[in-house]
Design a protein around this motif. Structure first.
Motif, PDB file in Angstrom:
ATOM      1  N   ASP A 181      11.918  21.392  64.344  1.00  7.62           N
ATOM      2  CA  ASP A 181      12.456  22.672  63.901  1.00  7.62           C
ATOM      3  C   ASP A 181      12.047  22.937  62.456  1.00  7.62           C
ATOM      4  N   SER A 182      12.410  24.088  61.955  1.00  8.91           N
ATOM      5  CA  SER A 182      11.946  24.500  60.631  1.00  8.91           C
ATOM      6  C   SER A 182      12.474  23.594  59.511  1.00  8.91           C
ATOM      7  N   VAL A 183      13.732  23.146  59.630  1.00  2.57           N
ATOM      8  CA  VAL A 183      14.289  22.264  58.599  1.00  2.57           C
ATOM      9  C   VAL A 183      13.560  20.926  58.599  1.00  2.57           C
TER      10      VAL A 183
ATOM     11  N   MET B 101      26.399  -5.508  58.907  1.00  5.33           N
ATOM     12  CA  MET B 101      25.092  -5.326  58.268  1.00  5.33           C
ATOM     13  C   MET B 101      25.011  -3.893  57.747  1.00  5.33           C
ATOM     14  N   VAL B 102      25.423  -3.694  56.517  1.00  9.76           N
ATOM     15  CA  VAL B 102      25.409  -2.358  55.935  1.00  9.76           C
ATOM     16  C   VAL B 102      24.836  -2.395  54.522  1.00  9.76           C
ATOM     17  N   GLY B 103      24.268  -1.267  54.120  1.00  5.93           N
ATOM     18  CA  GLY B 103      23.797  -1.105  52.760  1.00  5.93           C
ATOM     19  C   GLY B 103      24.047   0.310  52.289  1.00  5.93           C
ATOM     20  N   THR B 104      24.044   0.499  50.991  1.00  5.07           N
ATOM     21  CA  THR B 104      24.223   1.842  50.428  1.00  5.07           C
ATOM     22  C   THR B 104      22.984   2.290  49.669  1.00  5.07           C
ATOM     23  N   VAL B 105      21.952   1.453  49.681  1.00  6.52           N
ATOM     24  CA  VAL B 105      20.632   1.819  49.168  1.00  6.52           C
ATOM     25  C   VAL B 105      19.603   1.288  50.158  1.00  6.52           C
ATOM     26  N   GLY B 106      18.401   1.865  50.130  1.00  5.77           N
ATOM     27  CA  GLY B 106      17.317   1.377  50.968  1.00  5.77           C
ATOM     28  C   GLY B 106      17.457   1.810  52.421  1.00  5.77           C
ATOM     29  N   GLY B 107      16.472   1.424  53.217  1.00  8.70           N
ATOM     30  CA  GLY B 107      16.482   1.751  54.642  1.00  8.70           C
ATOM     31  C   GLY B 107      16.572   3.240  54.884  1.00  8.70           C
ATOM     32  N   GLY B 108      17.494   3.627  55.760  1.00  9.45           N
ATOM     33  CA  GLY B 108      17.664   5.043  56.073  1.00  9.45           C
ATOM     34  C   GLY B 108      18.731   5.740  55.261  1.00  9.45           C
ATOM     35  N   THR B 109      19.281   5.052  54.253  1.00 12.34           N
ATOM     36  CA  THR B 109      20.430   5.622  53.537  1.00 12.34           C
ATOM     37  C   THR B 109      20.070   6.833  52.688  1.00 12.34           C
ATOM     38  N   ALA B 110      18.800   6.981  52.310  1.00 15.88           N
ATOM     39  CA  ALA B 110      18.405   8.086  51.438  1.00 15.88           C
ATOM     40  C   ALA B 110      17.929   9.313  52.209  1.00 15.88           C
ATOM     41  N   LEU B 111      17.861   9.228  53.537  1.00 19.60           N
ATOM     42  CA  LEU B 111      17.475  10.403  54.324  1.00 19.60           C
ATOM     43  C   LEU B 111      18.549  11.478  54.184  1.00 19.60           C
ATOM     44  N   PRO B 112      18.185  12.742  54.311  1.00 22.83           N
ATOM     45  CA  PRO B 112      19.113  13.826  53.940  1.00 22.83           C
ATOM     46  C   PRO B 112      20.473  13.766  54.630  1.00 22.83           C
ATOM     47  N   SER B 113      20.492  13.680  55.953  1.00 21.63           N
ATOM     48  CA  SER B 113      21.776  13.690  56.665  1.00 21.63           C
ATOM     49  C   SER B 113      22.557  12.406  56.436  1.00 21.63           C
TER      50      SER B 113
END
Length: 406
Positions: A53-55, A340-352
């Motif tokens: 989609d456009s977004v 297994m959680v993180g608040t940086v790295g991986g997919g954490t910086a993707l918009p949603s």
């Protein structure tokens, strides 16, 4: 035994060696040109409109470090449960928890459990330990060689630590556990990974050590592999039930009978009875750990918040206990040794995914321990809600109402 001839079956199952009529453009790079070429091969405009989609087109570049052979994004509905009050060693406050799922009744169940916990003053939560492992294996010709190899390994910790920590700004090597099985040696390297979940971090660090071992060990292995399946990575396993992989957290809440009646429409006695019966059932089934449905919370939370969803396989191992207190209330607790959680790295910086972590107030450095305690509280909320539904006879009715719209 000779099987009867079946020409049609043989034809269906036989290898087909002709070249495919269509081939995808395979590349780790993400460019609009490569995406367009893939859609020319896939050739379905309706599907393309749904995925690209456009977004997604506008934000395409942000996914370049998270996906190969990119063609678009999938939209998973996100609901929110809470407020969930956590009184932890790192997490303190009322949290609105985003959950991404296509399973009806899931968010409603965690919302109900969260309200119950909050009404009781919140769940106490404590991070007990943390560490992420990788476990290379080495095969030798004899037990004598294996023993000599281990004796050398025990002199190399400082060297290994330096090699590992040269590969990462945030990780550090904490410990090495040695396991000998005949002429095989398994080394379990355990790391602290900061605020990252850390699977890639520990793989790269261990690979540096692994290469050094193969080049310098006075006892040459017959063969060796970077991971020999002892770390429990993305598999349910009993080892970490008593140890840790990721973050080990325990959480509990004390509930008076009137709150159980108000929110769950059942009694303390029934909740305890259910715990006893299902513990035995779990043992009969060979379950590792005892819990009702940690996987529901973890999968929905991991997807919403940019965690590695495959880690649910190990993270869902843990223990739930219900006990009647001296005052006649319910003490409910959960212990999860593999969060297994993180608040940086991986997919954490993707918009949603970043938005979901920001909704929690737990995005970025310094927040991963608090996030793990919130996850444990969320699992506790789910255990209370689903057990209450079974005890009150509401489980099937809730799914019938919410999943079928009746």
């Amino acid at each position: 035994m000779t099987l009867p001839e079946n020409t049609q079956l043989n034809s269906a199952l036989a290898p087909k060696r002709h070249s495919p009529t269509k081939k995808l453009v395979a590349s780790g790079r993400l460019t609009s040109e490569l995406v367009s070429k893939r859609w020319q091969v896939l050739d379905d405009e309706d599907v393309k409109d749904a995925l690209l989609d456009s977004v997604t087109t506008e934000q395409m570049d942000v996914y370049k470090n998270n996906i190969e052979h990119f063609i678009g994004t999938v939209k998973v509905p996100v609901g929110v449960a809470g407020p969930l009050r956590i009184n932890g060693t790192h997490a303190n406050g009322d949290y609105f928890v985003p959950l991404a799922t296509t399973e009806a009744a899931l968010v409603a169940s965690y919302h109900r459990g969260s309200k119950l916990i909050t009404a009781a003053g919140g769940a106490s939560a404590m991070l007990l330990s943390e560490g992420v492992t990788r476990s290379p294996g080495f095969a030798f010709s004899s037990l004598i060689e294996a023993g000599q190899f281990v004796a050398w390994i025990m002199t190399q910790f400082d060297q290994f630590k330096q090699l590992a920590e040269n590969t990462t700004r945030f990780g550090r090597l904490n410990d090495i556990n040695v396991n000998i099985e005949g002429n095989h040696v398994y080394l379990v390297f355990e790391y602290f990974t900061g605020d990252a979940s850390g699977q890639n971090m520990v793989t790269i660090a261990t690979n540096a050590i692994f290469d050094y071992i193969l080049k310098t060990s006075p006892i040459e292995p017959n063969y060796a592999f970077l991971d020999a399946n002892l770390s429990g990575d993305k598999k349910p396993n009993a080892h970490t039930l008593r140890n840790v992989r990721g973050k080990k957290v325990t959480a509990e809440v004390h509930l008076p009978p009137y709150l159980i009646e108000k929110y769950l429409h059942t009694s303390v006695e029934k909740m305890v009875q259910f715990g006893h019966m299902t513990t035995t059932g779990g043992l009969l089934s060979g379950s590792i750990g005892i819990n009702a449905h940690y996987a529901n919370a973890l999968a929905a939370f991991y997807i919403a918040c940019g965690q590695d969803a495959a880690c649910v396989a190990e993270s869902a191992v843990g223990m739930t206990r219900f006990e009647q207190t001296k005052e006649g209330g319910l003490c409910a607790s959960v212990t999860l040794p593999n969060i297994m959680v993180g608040t940086v790295g991986g997919g954490t910086a993707l918009p949603s995914q970043r938005a979901c972590l920001e909704l929690l107030g737990l995005y970025g450095s310094g927040q991963s321990r608090a996030l793990a305690e919130v996850v444990a509280g969320l699992c506790l909320a789910g255990e209370l809600s689903i057990v209450g539904a079974f005890c009150a006879g509401h489980f099937s009715r809730a799914h019938h109402k919410l999943a079928r719209g009746k």
